[in-house]
Design a protein around this motif. Sequence first.
Motif, PDB file in Angstrom:
ATOM      1  N   MET A 132       2.936  14.733 -29.828  1.00  0.00           N
ATOM      2  CA  MET A 132       3.165  14.800 -28.387  1.00  0.00           C
ATOM      3  C   MET A 132       4.075  13.649 -27.973  1.00  0.00           C
ATOM      4  O   MET A 132       3.825  12.503 -28.306  1.00  0.00           O
ATOM      5  CB  MET A 132       1.823  14.719 -27.649  1.00  0.00           C
ATOM      6  N   THR A 133       5.125  13.976 -27.248  1.00  0.00           N
ATOM      7  CA  THR A 133       6.038  12.955 -26.759  1.00  0.00           C
ATOM      8  C   THR A 133       5.418  12.228 -25.570  1.00  0.00           C
ATOM      9  O   THR A 133       4.655  12.807 -24.810  1.00  0.00           O
ATOM     10  CB  THR A 133       7.392  13.567 -26.360  1.00  0.00           C
ATOM     11  N   THR A 134       5.717  10.956 -25.450  1.00  0.00           N
ATOM     12  CA  THR A 134       5.171  10.194 -24.333  1.00  0.00           C
ATOM     13  C   THR A 134       6.244   9.871 -23.308  1.00  0.00           C
ATOM     14  O   THR A 134       5.948   9.293 -22.289  1.00  0.00           O
ATOM     15  CB  THR A 134       4.543   8.875 -24.830  1.00  0.00           C
ATOM     16  N   SER A 135       7.497  10.235 -23.564  1.00  0.00           N
ATOM     17  CA  SER A 135       8.547   9.898 -22.617  1.00  0.00           C
ATOM     18  C   SER A 135       8.680  10.988 -21.548  1.00  0.00           C
ATOM     19  O   SER A 135       8.469  12.168 -21.811  1.00  0.00           O
ATOM     20  CB  SER A 135       9.875   9.680 -23.329  1.00  0.00           C
ATOM     21  N   PHE A 136       9.032  10.527 -20.360  1.00  0.00           N
ATOM     22  CA  PHE A 136       9.278  11.434 -19.244  1.00  0.00           C
ATOM     23  C   PHE A 136      10.153  10.707 -18.249  1.00  0.00           C
ATOM     24  O   PHE A 136      10.264   9.483 -18.280  1.00  0.00           O
ATOM     25  CB  PHE A 136       7.971  11.908 -18.603  1.00  0.00           C
ATOM     26  N   ALA A 137      10.763  11.469 -17.383  1.00  0.00           N
ATOM     27  CA  ALA A 137      11.583  10.907 -16.312  1.00  0.00           C
ATOM     28  C   ALA A 137      11.095  11.468 -14.986  1.00  0.00           C
ATOM     29  O   ALA A 137      10.657  12.618 -14.907  1.00  0.00           O
ATOM     30  CB  ALA A 137      13.048  11.258 -16.533  1.00  0.00           C
ATOM     31  N   ILE A 138      11.185  10.660 -13.958  1.00  0.00           N
ATOM     32  CA  ILE A 138      10.846  11.099 -12.606  1.00  0.00           C
ATOM     33  C   ILE A 138      12.160  11.524 -11.941  1.00  0.00           C
ATOM     34  O   ILE A 138      13.149  10.788 -11.967  1.00  0.00           O
ATOM     35  CB  ILE A 138      10.192   9.974 -11.785  1.00  0.00           C
ATOM     36  N   ARG A 139      12.158  12.714 -11.354  1.00  0.00           N
ATOM     37  CA  ARG A 139      13.346  13.207 -10.662  1.00  0.00           C
ATOM     38  C   ARG A 139      12.924  14.050  -9.470  1.00  0.00           C
ATOM     39  O   ARG A 139      11.763  14.463  -9.351  1.00  0.00           O
ATOM     40  CB  ARG A 139      14.232  14.022 -11.601  1.00  0.00           C
ATOM     41  N   LEU A 140      13.882  14.313  -8.597  1.00  0.00           N
ATOM     42  CA  LEU A 140      13.644  15.223  -7.478  1.00  0.00           C
ATOM     43  C   LEU A 140      13.423  16.637  -8.005  1.00  0.00           C
ATOM     44  O   LEU A 140      13.996  17.017  -9.040  1.00  0.00           O
ATOM     45  CB  LEU A 140      14.843  15.230  -6.527  1.00  0.00           C
ATOM     46  N   GLU A 141      12.620  17.402  -7.288  1.00  0.00           N
ATOM     47  CA  GLU A 141      12.500  18.829  -7.580  1.00  0.00           C
ATOM     48  C   GLU A 141      13.874  19.472  -7.457  1.00  0.00           C
ATOM     49  O   GLU A 141      14.623  19.173  -6.531  1.00  0.00           O
ATOM     50  CB  GLU A 141      11.538  19.461  -6.575  1.00  0.00           C
ATOM     51  N   HIS A 142      14.206  20.328  -8.413  1.00  0.00           N
ATOM     52  CA  HIS A 142      15.465  21.073  -8.376  1.00  0.00           C
ATOM     53  C   HIS A 142      15.190  22.531  -8.012  1.00  0.00           C
ATOM     54  O   HIS A 142      14.103  23.042  -8.310  1.00  0.00           O
ATOM     55  CB  HIS A 142      16.139  21.076  -9.751  1.00  0.00           C
ATOM     56  N   PRO A 143      16.162  23.223  -7.427  1.00  0.00           N
ATOM     57  CA  PRO A 143      16.013  24.667  -7.244  1.00  0.00           C
ATOM     58  C   PRO A 143      15.729  25.304  -8.610  1.00  0.00           C
ATOM     59  O   PRO A 143      16.350  24.946  -9.612  1.00  0.00           O
ATOM     60  CB  PRO A 143      17.373  25.104  -6.692  1.00  0.00           C
ATOM     61  N   GLY A 144      14.767  26.201  -8.641  1.00  0.00           N
ATOM     62  CA  GLY A 144      14.363  26.825  -9.898  1.00  0.00           C
ATOM     63  C   GLY A 144      13.114  26.199 -10.501  1.00  0.00           C
ATOM     64  O   GLY A 144      12.522  26.758 -11.430  1.00  0.00           O
ATOM     65  N   ASP A 145      12.680  25.046  -9.979  1.00  0.00           N
ATOM     66  CA  ASP A 145      11.458  24.386 -10.467  1.00  0.00           C
ATOM     67  C   ASP A 145      10.186  24.966  -9.851  1.00  0.00           C
ATOM     68  O   ASP A 145       9.082  24.649 -10.281  1.00  0.00           O
ATOM     69  CB  ASP A 145      11.471  22.884 -10.132  1.00  0.00           C
ATOM     70  N   GLU A 146      10.329  25.803  -8.829  1.00  0.00           N
ATOM     71  CA  GLU A 146       9.179  26.217  -8.019  1.00  0.00           C
ATOM     72  C   GLU A 146       8.066  26.860  -8.844  1.00  0.00           C
ATOM     73  O   GLU A 146       6.884  26.512  -8.672  1.00  0.00           O
ATOM     74  CB  GLU A 146       9.630  27.185  -6.916  1.00  0.00           C
ATOM     75  N   ALA A 147       8.388  27.782  -9.722  1.00  0.00           N
ATOM     76  CA  ALA A 147       7.346  28.473 -10.502  1.00  0.00           C
ATOM     77  C   ALA A 147       6.647  27.513 -11.452  1.00  0.00           C
ATOM     78  O   ALA A 147       5.423  27.562 -11.605  1.00  0.00           O
ATOM     79  CB  ALA A 147       7.948  29.654 -11.272  1.00  0.00           C
ATOM     80  N   ALA A 148       7.410  26.619 -12.085  1.00  0.00           N
ATOM     81  CA  ALA A 148       6.802  25.650 -13.003  1.00  0.00           C
ATOM     82  C   ALA A 148       5.883  24.693 -12.244  1.00  0.00           C
ATOM     83  O   ALA A 148       4.798  24.344 -12.741  1.00  0.00           O
ATOM     84  CB  ALA A 148       7.887  24.881 -13.753  1.00  0.00           C
TER      85      ALA A 148
END
Length: 169
Positions: A1-17
């Motif tokens: 399991m990877t432990t890296s992640f980034a914080i970003r704004l919601e993008h169009p197309g992210d809604e279902a996820a």
Amino acid sequence: MTTSFAIRLEHPGDEAAIHDLVKRAFAPMPFSDGDEQHLVDALRRDGDLILSLVAAEPAGTIIGHIAFSPVTIDAAHCHWFQMAPVSVEPSRQLGGIGTALITAGIERLRSAGACGVAVVGNPAYYERFGFAQFPGLVPLSDHDKPYFRAIALNGEPPSGTLRYAPAFG
């Protein structure tokens, strides 16, 4: 399991996820009524999802989400916001993702000139971020009072009754 992640704004197309993540994150919670994912959808639909951040793995998988919506205090718009819900993939909880989302969200709002943020949740958890009770600032719902905390970002904390965006009911 990877432990890296980034914080970003919601993008169009992210809604279902985001919808699916929020549903999974709250499913095992005994205090949940199971509709938090619908709350995020309703905030977005109503134009009240003022800040929506995700934590995403390098491959793009969304593993965390946080929502901020406007509130009123004594029926006046005052540049204060409600932080809810905060969601983390169940298998990734307690790994710092929620902390990163909360910290990033508060900092973005502070930089944008927001006056404060309110939250309803575990006081011991949210007080770590500087949330506290302010004399004279109360939520509309008596049920929320024991769990209600706020943080002033710019200016003095207000007094009055705080009301959430209509999607909260």
